[in-house]
Design a protein around this motif. Structure first.
Motif: not given
Length: 644
Positions: A326, A395, A399, A404, A582, A585, A590, A595
């Motif tokens: 997170r 993204v 995830r 990340p 990145h 984020r 988050s 995002h």
């Protein structure tokens, strides 16, 4: 019994060496019977035998080079490819060919050494902040190598009539017409071997740790620099004489240690022997594939080294740092998202109206804008669509993998799309856009599937996963280089694609890219719950009613489609798929929905700006879009690695 086990591997290596020689001589010795003529004898004396000699000598030089680099950095992943030495040498040789066309063999070797040494120094400087951590050094080497390769490809595209041979040479062909290359490599190998022998004890002391070396009065920095300098000289001499031979420097010391060479002395002695056998055997096999020159030997060695790199990753004794799941949340992300969308809109507007002419920078309005619209609109729209798709794919990958620093470029997905595209071009020639997109998507899906399989079985941490992606990229790019080095009609088209050239994009193609962006990103709106839940871990996702396997499969397919479609426009090396998600984020966004929106906007804006620079920096000439995108993304990745 232990002695027998220690001898047995070297018996195997001896047998493999003999097999390599037999494969290399097969087809030549058969023509040297009683009826052989002068041509047959010349083929043996000036063709087959020099090729066998140069394979053995180059393999030995690369094996010793890799052993020295690994000992100097205490890094089992160090070798000329992973430290960017080969890419730097190729770029320097391209520049030297343009600046000094009459450069002799010694001049070429000096230029290659300068480029390779500069690349290695840059990699070490970038990794110094994190104490030359093995994975960090290898990742920085990957970034430097990709940027240098983009610059080389830009040179070749700009002067294709003059430098295309540089790309063919870069495939690493060992074909010989005399003994000059063997003599040059042998000279440097003898000098390097003598220097390595003198350094064997200092390197042994260094293996105990830098503090221990200092307590014994050994100047650790001097030892490291000396060993690296010798390794770079050996590798760049091979590069200057026969081209780029990938991964022998990684495989030879590793296999030497697995064969029983544990100490520094034995590794420095055994690695050249193993390297010679590996390259000799690989070249012997290559000579029996197709016409004998279908696959360059240098590209073939990547098919050996890249799987070895993937095999090594779970076995390295390194301390991976866990990825954060997170990012800190902003209290209100609305203003940030509005700012990012405005940034994308301004970038799109600048790409359409801003340019350079004979009088300098100018803003096109009125009739001038109407006149430029048919030329600028397709490339700007295509670049924005590609950036948006790369951002969305990034993204999804970040995830799904919980990493990340994941992205389609660094995980090898973009290079996999290139393999799929190459297969379509070779099979169908002038294939249409839908077929090209299907091939690119299938290639991207295959690469991503291998990536997830390797990371799942090996339980790789975030940084090792990136390095696994580097191995997959190397494997895929080796296949592309093998196609390009053949000089076929598809070769130049593949080279242009690898650099992300957008100057020839038509309005229908741009419209197709925009349509693909809309069609492929729209389903993500219905998958936001999946994207929100997966980073929490498999157990949590299952407890919330999510079918993890099916969810990952669906998102993987969608990420592959996004990457394949974007790579058709921007090439595989842009890094935008990493940078956009990145950066958003890192700014504190988050939640999955914001995002995704932010990454799409940043990706479109970055790619549009890269296209603007590509057509204005050296006006009236144009540079590839992928070059500027990789420069921006590569710099960002280096900073992100330094800051963790």
């Amino acid at each position: 019994m232990a002695e027998r086990r220690g001898v047995a591997p070297w018996i195997v290596w001896s047998v493999l060496a003999g097999l390599g020689v037999l494969l290399s001589l097969d087809g030549v010795t058969a023509r040297l019977g009683p009826g052989a003529d002068a041509v047959d004898h010349a083929l043996l004396l000036y063709g087959a035998l020099p090729r066998i000699a140069v394979a053995a000598l180059a393999g030995a030089a690369l094996g010793l080079s890799g052993a020295l680099m690994q000992r100097a950095l205490d890094n089992p992943l160090a070798e000329p490819s992973t430290l960017g030495v080969f890419a730097g040498a190729q770029l320097a040789l391209g520049v030297a060919a343009l600046a000094a066309p009459a450069l002799g063999p010694l001049g070429r070797e000096a230029a290659a050494f300068g480029g390779g040494a500069s690349a290695a120094a840059l990699v070490l400087a970038l990794g110094w902040r994190r104490k030359l951590d093995p994975v960090t050094v290898a990742l920085c080497g990957m970034v430097v190598a990709m940027v240098a390769s983009s610059l080389t490809a830009a040179l070749i595209l700009a002067r294709g009539d003059y430098l295309f041979a540089l790309l063919i040479w870069g495939g690493g062909s060992l074909t010989q017409d005399g003994w000059r290359a063997s003599g040059a490599i042998a000279t440097v190998l003898l000098a390097g071997g003598a220097a390595a022998f003198a350094l064997r004890r200092p390197l042994g002391v260094l293996a105990a740790g830098e503090a221990s070396a200092r307590s014994l009065g050994a100047p650790a920095p001097v030892i490291r620099i000396a060993a690296l300098g010798i390794g770079v000289a050996l590798a760049t001499t091979v590069a200057a004489e026969v081209g780029l031979i990938a991964f022998v420097g990684l495989a030879a010391p590793t296999l030497a240690r697995l064969s029983g060479a544990r100490s520094a002395d034995r590794t420095l002695l055994a690695a050249p022997v193993v390297g010679a056998v590996l390259l000799l055997l690989t070249d012997g096999v290559v000579r029996h594939v197709g016409s004998g020159e279908t696959v360059p030997t240098g590209a073939a060695t990547a098919f050996l080294g890249a799987p070895l790199l993937l095999w090594l990753l779970p076995r390295l004794v390194l301390a991976d740092r866990p990825a954060e799941t997170r990012a800190p949340r902003l209290l209100n992300v609305g203003p940030l998202l509005i700012a990012l969308v405005v940034f994308a809109a301004l970038a799109l507007l600048a790409g359409l109206v801003l340019g350079r002419g004979e009088g300098g920078w100018a803003i096109a309005t009125g009739d001038a804008f109407a006149e430029l619209w048919p030329f600028r609109a397709p490339r700007v729209l295509a670049a924005a669509a590609a950036g948006a798709m790369f951002g969305a794919a990034g993204v999804v990958l970040q995830r799904v993998t919980g990493n990340p620093l994941a992205g389609p470029e660094v995980l090898g997905v973009g290079a996999g799309a290139g393999v799929g595209l190459a297969a379509i071009l070779l099979a169908f020639g002038g294939a249409g856009l839908p077929l090209q997109m299907a091939g690119a998507a299938l290639g991207a899906l295959a690469a991503l599937g291998v990536m997830l399989l390797v990371s799942g079985r090996g339980r790789l941490g975030p940084e090792r996963m990136l390095l696994a992606g580097a191995g997959i990229s190397a494997l895929c790019l080796a296949g592309l280089n093998a196609v390009i080095a053949t000089g076929s009609p598809s070769a130049f088209a593949l080279l242009a694609w690898m650099t992300g050239a957008t100057d020839a994009v038509s309005l229908p193609q741009a419209a197709a890219a925009c349509a693909a962006a809309l069609v492929l990103t729209a389903p993500l709106a219905a998958m936001l719950r999946w994207l929100e839940t997966l980073p929490l871990g498999d157990a949590t996702a299952r407890s919330l009613g999510l079918d993890v396997a099916a969810t990952r499969l669906a998102l993987t397919v969608l990420a592959a489609l996004l990457t394949g479609a974007a790579a058709l426009v921007a090439g595989p090396l842009s890094f935008v798929g990493l940078v956009a998600p990145h950066a958003v984020r890192a700014a504190g966004v988050s939640r999955a929905g914001p995002h995704l929106i932010g990454a799409v906007a940043v990706g479109a804006g970055l790619m549009t700006i890269a296209d603007l620079f590509a057509r204005t920096v050296i006006f009236p000439y144009q540079l590839p879009l992928g070059l500027f995108a990789s420069l921006i993304g590569g710099a960002y990745l280096v900073v992100a690695l330094g800051r963790r």
